[in-house]
Structures are given as C-alpha cells and as structure tokens.
Design an enzyme around this catalytic site. Structure first.
Site, PDB file in Angstrom:
ATOM      1  N   ASP A  62       0.754  -1.146  -0.232  1.00 21.22           N
ATOM      2  CA  ASP A  62      -0.358   0.349  -0.165  1.00 21.22           C
ATOM      3  C   ASP A  62       0.692   0.991  -0.118  1.00 21.22           C
ATOM      4  O   ASP A  62       1.801   1.396   0.652  1.00 21.22           O
ATOM      5  CB  ASP A  62      -0.603   0.004   1.471  1.00 21.22           C
ATOM      6  N   ASP A  67      -3.312   2.501  -5.963  1.00 23.66           N
ATOM      7  CA  ASP A  67      -1.766   2.629  -4.945  1.00 23.66           C
ATOM      8  C   ASP A  67      -1.562   1.445  -3.794  1.00 23.66           C
ATOM      9  O   ASP A  67      -1.101   1.648  -2.944  1.00 23.66           O
ATOM     10  CB  ASP A  67      -2.662   3.845  -3.926  1.00 23.66           C
ATOM     11  N   GLU A  68      -2.440   0.488  -4.121  1.00 30.00           N
ATOM     12  CA  GLU A  68      -2.388  -1.645  -3.405  1.00 30.00           C
ATOM     13  C   GLU A  68      -2.179  -2.358  -4.933  1.00 30.00           C
ATOM     14  O   GLU A  68      -2.907  -1.898  -5.713  1.00 30.00           O
ATOM     15  CB  GLU A  68      -3.582  -0.876  -2.542  1.00 30.00           C
TER      16      GLU A  68
END
Length: 395
Positions: free
Chosen positions: A11, A110-111
């Site tokens: 993350d 973003d992960e």
C-alpha cells in the site's frame, strides 16, 4: 497437502499527497491536501499527507474546513488532483512488483496483492522480499509503502494497514489470533460502517468476536456475506491473487466519497459530482472507451443507500457530460429532505467508438474533449490554481 500460500499486500502511503511532496519537497512539512475540481475554496479533500491527518483533516472535508483546522497549527497546501500523473507513478510501481511475480492484482491505483508462493521458501524469505520491494520503491521512485505479509489476501491487506507509514507486518497462521482478534471489527476488509453497527447490535465488536460467532447466526443475519466475514475472521480465505496478464475486462469505472458532515444543498452536491466526474472521466480516457450508461450512488445521513442509473443520450468520455447527467439523475430521484453523507458515480456499458445519433452533437463533444485536455495541460504546466470551473467559484 496443499502448499501454504505466501501473499503480500503493498500500500503506497498517502499516495496522491506523497507524489506531490516528492515533486515539491518544499511543501512536505505543510499540511498537504489533494482536492477535486476547485481547490481554492470549494474543493473536496480526496487525500492528505500525515501532517494533515494528524491535524484532523478528513477525506470529504472542504478546503475551507481544512483551512480552518490548520489555523495556528500548520501551513496548508491545496493541490488539485492530477490523475494522469498519479497513474504514471502507479505504473512505475507496478513494474517493480512484476519483477518479483506475475501474480499482481491491483486494488485501486495505490494498492496491490502479490502472490510470491512460487518463488519463496517461507515467511523469513518473504520478509526479505518485502523489504527489497520497500527499499526499491523508496530509492528508485521516492515513495514509501506499507506491506502486509501473510498466507491469504485478507490478512495481507490487514497487515499493511496495521503499521503506517513505511513498515512491514507479518501475520501468520500461528499468530493471527494474538495479532488481530482484539482489533475492532471494522479493521477487517469489507466491514463498513453499516455492517459494523449491525454487528454491534449482536454484541460483536472485535474480529475475535466475529470469528467465534456461530456461522449460522451470521448467515441468517447477513446472508452469504455473513459466511464470508466468518471465513475472513478465522483466516480461512482462499481467494486467489489474479495474474496481471489475466486481469478481467473492465465492466465499470467508478468512484465515491463519504463525508463526516451532512450535505444539504445542490451547490455542494454539484461540486462533488464534478470532482468525481473528472476522476472517472480520466480513467475512462485511459481505457480509450466511451460510456453509454451512468449510475449514481447515494447514501443519506440515516445510512440508507440506493443507486439510480440511466442510459445516456449519446456515448461520451467527457467530465462535463458525466457530471451533468449525474446531477440530473440525482435531482430526479432525490429531494434532499434527508441530508446526504456519500455520493458516487459509476460508468457502465462501454464502447470503443462513438455511435452517431440524431441527438449527438459531434462538434460540442469535440469541444468538451478538447477542453478536458486543455485544462489538464494548463494545470500541469502553470500550477493547480491556474484554472477552475466557474460553476464552483464563490461570488
């Protein structure tokens, strides 16, 4: 006996804000907020850095609310979201993940989950790989990540949430009861606010409470979702990480945002829909597609939620068309007697080329597409405050 899987969840910490601080180190000690389509006064906070978070700025605050919270504490820096930039950085990070495994499943921009079972002997080896990934992202790109290491996707995700920023957390079959059963139940993926309230009425407050509740009781209360939550809490999740090259064809593109305060007028509602429309329109353009259908999500302050959708008069990929249709759909279906807490836009029914019709004004669409592109270029070249939508300005 089936080999135990080894899965990472990575993350990127405060992604949008971290990218902006990376490109402009002078602002890194400021409270940095990333806002939607009008950053000066009425922009909605989409993301924030650690400084802003510690001050108490929340996603869904207006820029004015964020400014008030910063007074006398920290300098506030407001930046309009630059989705094209964030997508480029996200792709660079993804290329790092793909050096370690082909099994990379993105979970938003973003992960990502990474299944490294085939190239990893044990958790000791997995921790070394996680550290290599963390260091490579930090030194080659300049961003930090939090990584969860576990034997299933749910616990890997939970591990990345436990320590932030810039950390690695291991959750194993042997330690998960000690590490996570005492945590509030809303720490578990897919347990939202409404589910948390319903679980509380059943005296289920922690992940351990959930795990030790009779599965039939949960199934009766929540249906198949209750069974899944019991499986997740007991560490029995078997969901596989998808191979990046095998990712599914995109069926929809959406985004939503929740406020900690009530929205009571169409000015706020319209501003939010324009912010959401700009984000989904950018993603639509990235896919080289047009949408033929729009769906809106509405949740009021009683936590009642519903969706409404409609076919568009012509295919489009412009933020203006998307926002106007979302607003019209909202006005048709919501009288604002009950204040609103959350809104979302989802685009559906994609086509690769524009289908002409009697209602289709090709000149107008071309102008709107040019406008979207021009606005992005102006903001990237001259700064985020250089241009704003007049319908969001305070007169």
């Amino acid at each position: 006996m089936e080999q135990r899987r080894i899965i990472l969840h990575s993350d990127l910490n405060n992604f949008y804000a971290s990218v902006e601080c990376l490109l402009n180190p002078k602002i890194k000690n400021n409270a940095v907020i990333i806002v939607g389509n009008e950053e000066l006064r009425h922009g909605v906070v989409l993301a924030k850095n650690e400084v802003a978070k510690h001050i108490g700025i929340k996603t869904g605050d207006t820029a004015i609310e964020a400014e008030t919270k910063c007074k006398g504490i920290a300098k506030l820096t407001k930046i309009t979201a630059r989705m094209e930039l964030y997508q480029k950085i996200s792709k660079r990070v993804r290329q790092i993940y793909l050096k370690y495994t082909d099994y990379v499943e993105m979970f938003g921009i973003d992960e990502a989950w990474l299944d490294i079972t085939e190239t990893t002997k044990d958790f000791t080896d997995a921790l070394e790989i996680a550290e290599m990934i963390r260091q490579e992202i930090k030194h080659t790109i300049g961003l930090t990540v939090s990584i969860g290491v576990s034997y299933n996707k749910i616990f890997a995700k939970l591990g990345s949430d436990l320590k932030k920023p810039d950390a690695i957390t291991l959750i194993t079959n042997g330690n998960f009861k000690d590490r996570i059963w005492s945590l509030d139940v809303n720490n578990l993926l897919f347990v939202g606010r409404q589910t948390t309230k319903k679980l509380a009425k059943m005296n289920i407050f922690t992940i351990g409470d959930l795990a030790q509740t009779n599965i039939d009781v949960l199934t009766k209360a929540f249906g198949i979702v209750g069974k899944k939550l019991w499986i997740y809490a007991n560490g029995l999740d078997q969901d596989k990480v998808k191979k990046f090259s095998d990712r599914d064809e995109i069926k929809s593109i959406g985004n939503s945002i929740t406020w900690h305060r009530d929205l009571k007028n169409m000015q706020d509602i319209s501003m939010v829909f324009y912010s959401l429309a700009e984000q989904v329109a950018y993603r639509l353009k990235q896919e080289n597609m047009y949408c033929n259908e729009i769906q809106i999500f509405i949740k009021d302050n009683t936590l009642a939620s519903y969706e409404r959708q409609c076919k568009l008069p012509y295919p489009t990929d412009t933020s203006t068309d998307i926002a106007k249709n979302a607003i019209a759909l909202f006005e048709k279906n919501c009288d604002l007697k009950t204040p609103i807490r959350a809104l979302g836009i989802r685009l559906k029914d994609f086509s690769p080329i524009l289908q002409t019709s009697l209602l289709f004004d090709s000149n107008n669409i071309a102008k709107q597409e040019t406008l979207d592109t021009t606005i992005a270029h102006i903001r990237n070249k001259y700064g985020t405050s250089s241009i704003s939508r007049c319908n969001n300005l305070v007169v």
